[in-house]
Motif scaffolding. Sequence first.
Motif, PDB file in Angstrom:
ATOM      1  N   THR A 190      14.246   1.529  10.239  1.00 55.21           N
ATOM      2  CA  THR A 190      14.566   2.880   9.730  1.00 55.21           C
ATOM      3  C   THR A 190      15.168   2.835   8.322  1.00 55.21           C
ATOM      4  OG1 THR A 190      16.659   2.686  10.932  1.00 55.21           O
ATOM      5  CG2 THR A 190      14.911   3.999  11.980  1.00 55.21           C
ATOM      6  N   GLU A 191      15.719   1.677   7.930  1.00 59.23           N
ATOM      7  CA  GLU A 191      16.293   1.552   6.571  1.00 59.23           C
ATOM      8  C   GLU A 191      15.215   1.522   5.490  1.00 59.23           C
ATOM      9  OE1 GLU A 191      19.517  -1.332   5.797  1.00 59.23           O
ATOM     10  OE2 GLU A 191      19.528  -1.703   7.958  1.00 59.23           O
ATOM     11  N   ILE A 192      13.973   1.195   5.896  1.00 58.64           N
ATOM     12  CA  ILE A 192      12.918   1.018   4.896  1.00 58.64           C
ATOM     13  C   ILE A 192      12.324   2.380   4.539  1.00 58.64           C
ATOM     14  CG2 ILE A 192      10.756  -0.172   4.350  1.00 58.64           C
ATOM     15  CD1 ILE A 192      11.582  -2.243   6.523  1.00 58.64           C
ATOM     16  N   THR A 193      12.990   3.034   3.596  1.00 60.11           N
ATOM     17  CA  THR A 193      12.566   4.356   3.121  1.00 60.11           C
ATOM     18  C   THR A 193      11.817   4.196   1.798  1.00 60.11           C
ATOM     19  OG1 THR A 193      14.590   4.593   1.852  1.00 60.11           O
ATOM     20  CG2 THR A 193      14.631   5.388   4.139  1.00 60.11           C
ATOM     21  N   PRO A 194      11.124   5.244   1.328  1.00 61.52           N
ATOM     22  CA  PRO A 194      10.467   5.165   0.015  1.00 61.52           C
ATOM     23  C   PRO A 194      11.440   4.798  -1.109  1.00 61.52           C
ATOM     24  CG  PRO A 194       9.609   7.032   1.216  1.00 61.52           C
ATOM     25  CD  PRO A 194      10.732   6.472   2.051  1.00 61.52           C
ATOM     26  N   LYS A 195      12.682   5.329  -1.052  1.00 62.35           N
ATOM     27  CA  LYS A 195      13.666   5.003  -2.098  1.00 62.35           C
ATOM     28  C   LYS A 195      14.038   3.514  -2.041  1.00 62.35           C
ATOM     29  CE  LYS A 195      18.307   5.840  -3.869  1.00 62.35           C
ATOM     30  NZ  LYS A 195      19.669   6.347  -3.625  1.00 62.35           N
ATOM     31  N   LEU A 233       8.210  -6.792   1.609  1.00 62.33           N
ATOM     32  CA  LEU A 233       7.621  -5.451   1.535  1.00 62.33           C
ATOM     33  C   LEU A 233       6.604  -5.391   0.412  1.00 62.33           C
ATOM     34  CD1 LEU A 233      10.852  -3.288   1.918  1.00 62.33           C
ATOM     35  CD2 LEU A 233       9.210  -3.915   3.696  1.00 62.33           C
ATOM     36  N   ASP A 234       5.529  -4.681   0.673  1.00 65.75           N
ATOM     37  CA  ASP A 234       4.492  -4.499  -0.344  1.00 65.75           C
ATOM     38  C   ASP A 234       3.884  -3.117  -0.156  1.00 65.75           C
ATOM     39  OD1 ASP A 234       2.975  -5.129  -2.492  1.00 65.75           O
ATOM     40  OD2 ASP A 234       1.891  -6.797  -1.570  1.00 65.75           O
ATOM     41  N   GLU A 235       3.028  -2.749  -1.109  1.00 64.86           N
ATOM     42  CA  GLU A 235       2.357  -1.450  -1.014  1.00 64.86           C
ATOM     43  C   GLU A 235       0.910  -1.672  -0.627  1.00 64.86           C
ATOM     44  OE1 GLU A 235       3.157   2.379  -3.557  1.00 64.86           O
ATOM     45  OE2 GLU A 235       1.860   1.030  -4.691  1.00 64.86           O
ATOM     46  N   TYR A 294      -4.759   6.458  -0.324  1.00 67.25           N
ATOM     47  CA  TYR A 294      -3.460   6.731   0.305  1.00 67.25           C
ATOM     48  C   TYR A 294      -2.599   5.462   0.245  1.00 67.25           C
ATOM     49  CZ  TYR A 294       0.003   7.540   3.994  1.00 67.25           C
ATOM     50  OH  TYR A 294       1.179   7.650   4.691  1.00 67.25           O
ATOM     51  N   LYS A 295      -1.380   5.606  -0.278  1.00 66.97           N
ATOM     52  CA  LYS A 295      -0.482   4.451  -0.413  1.00 66.97           C
ATOM     53  C   LYS A 295       0.586   4.482   0.684  1.00 66.97           C
ATOM     54  CE  LYS A 295      -0.991   3.899  -5.417  1.00 66.97           C
ATOM     55  NZ  LYS A 295      -0.324   3.997  -6.716  1.00 66.97           N
ATOM     56  N   SER A 296       0.869   3.308   1.236  1.00 68.06           N
ATOM     57  CA  SER A 296       1.923   3.222   2.250  1.00 68.06           C
ATOM     58  C   SER A 296       2.659   1.890   2.109  1.00 68.06           C
ATOM     59  CB  SER A 296       1.316   3.330   3.653  1.00 68.06           C
ATOM     60  OG  SER A 296       0.413   2.251   3.867  1.00 68.06           O
ATOM     61  N   ILE A 297       3.887   1.853   2.645  1.00 68.53           N
ATOM     62  CA  ILE A 297       4.669   0.607   2.631  1.00 68.53           C
ATOM     63  C   ILE A 297       4.121  -0.311   3.725  1.00 68.53           C
ATOM     64  CG2 ILE A 297       6.965  -0.413   2.920  1.00 68.53           C
ATOM     65  CD1 ILE A 297       8.098   2.392   2.109  1.00 68.53           C
ATOM     66  N   GLN A 298       3.885  -1.563   3.352  1.00 76.68           N
ATOM     67  CA  GLN A 298       3.340  -2.527   4.305  1.00 76.68           C
ATOM     68  C   GLN A 298       4.295  -3.709   4.444  1.00 76.68           C
ATOM     69  OE1 GLN A 298      -1.044  -4.062   4.770  1.00 76.68           O
ATOM     70  NE2 GLN A 298      -0.170  -5.160   3.066  1.00 76.68           N
TER      71      GLN A 298
END
Length: 561
Positions: free
Chosen positions: A459-464, A542-544, A550-554
């Motif tokens: 849950t800590e892995i936000t876009p910011k 973490l990577d994009e 469509y971009k997402s955190i991977q």
Amino acid sequence: MRWTLKSQPEKEKVVQLAKELQVDNTIASILCQRNIDTFDKAKKFFRPSLEDIHNPFLMKDMDVAVNRIETAISNNENILIYGDYDVDGTTAVSLVSSYLKTITPNIATYIPDRYDEGYGVSYTGIDFAQDNDFSLIIALDCGIKAIDKVAYANEKNIDFIICDHHKPGDEIPDAIAVLNPKRVDCSYPFDELCGCGVGFKLIQALGSKRNQTIEDLLPYLDLVATAIAADIVPMNGENRVLAYFGLQVINQNPRNGIKAIIHQIKKKELTITDVVFIIAPRINAAGRMKHGNYAVELLTEMDLDSAIDFAAAIEIFNADRKDLDKKITNEALIQIIDNEEQQRFTTVVFDKNWHKGVIGIVASRLIEKYYRPTLVFTKSGHKLAASARSIKGFDVYEALLECKEFIEQFGGHKYAAGLTLLSENYENFKNKFEEVVSKTIDRELLIPEIAIDAEVELTEITPKFFRIIQQMAPFGPQNMRPVFKSTCIRDNGYGKKVGKEQTHLKLNVFQGDNKQTFGAIGFNLGEKMEFVQDEFDIVYALDENEWNGYKSIQLVLKDLK
């Protein structure tokens, strides 16, 4: 794999920094681990500035080097720019030669032949300089150990300026100037420059005499960033600034040679990792498969169409190199199994027919398999030549120093070195190297380690959070991409093996009652599919990921258990 959580910084310091930067405690903790523990240090880190590039005249002998080059220019002397055949050497030669050509036409380049001359300054190169009326040689990314060669050049009235970054021996060559931040008598503020970086300091010094500012020299930083990435030097201090701005040049307005490589691969925005795995191997392939001159010609080509032709030829060299390193790696693995070498503390293999251009890559591949200090030998003229690679925490250069009675010539760093020896000394050397390593290596080092920056909830892995991690780039030694650990993870049932040979793992993971899932990819972790039927722990970066626009955190999985 050994999972090691890095020592965590003082809580008060973390809370204070988090408050000052308005970031969460995990980010502040990672920064403190990297000695970025004040607002001012953080500002310097996140906002690299050209003002943080040091005055080149702080380097010992820089004034002498500049004066000698200025004299050569005003006397119309011929200057030979000499450099090693790897990425650091060929970029350095390209940088210094292309800069000096804007001042004088009397410039030529020389890259020694990997097979006929070997690493570093050669007698053949000095003879070439004499035969072609060169009175000054500027050696880049080599020369700090070339005591006999420089003496030979002095006899022929050829002056040497050495720009190197390798560890000096007890004696410094008798050159006009020796620029090397690792000299014990050099007080330059940053001693981890690569060879091309030292070359850049030289043109920075020459430029200052012509009222050129650092902004005027920005176009040369695409070469410096490429060398920093390829030579795996620390990505902190001045290197971070040079790489940061060099990456901007690569992505916005690179020289024709780099533009031509990017044109081949058709990738939009390059990261430093792309430079390591896409640009550097192609530059290296020229020196490995054909001749380092090809790389210099590509990187100094003024016509884009010609550069594209060069890049196409180099693409073929690179494909050949890949085939060859796969074939030789397989042959080496068979040799290890046949000889039961895997019981040893070292891996040392030899075949007289192996291609000298790829033995360093093969050594790295063998480490992936057996994780031991490794040497791969082949025949080179009347001698045997080897590439040495090491594992994290073990200094292979120091180990080789202990075996010097059996070595003809060697040089390098803590983790990578090259050497030559007489074939009759091979067995003695091999036994001595095994003995030295077995006595000195910490047994724990033989199990690959994953250093973990922080344990986090998904849950800590936000876009910011992700955006701030991305701003910590460019990544490299001393500033690696942060690695996280999360526990009690589940896959949503759609996990599968992927890739041509089903060697990779693709998952969609979540944690606890929170049903938000993250896509996760684990390269070469296909055989761990059995662990994902129940709860498991993961270590990842973490990577994009971009799919259909469509971009997402991977999550890029390093290991799971």
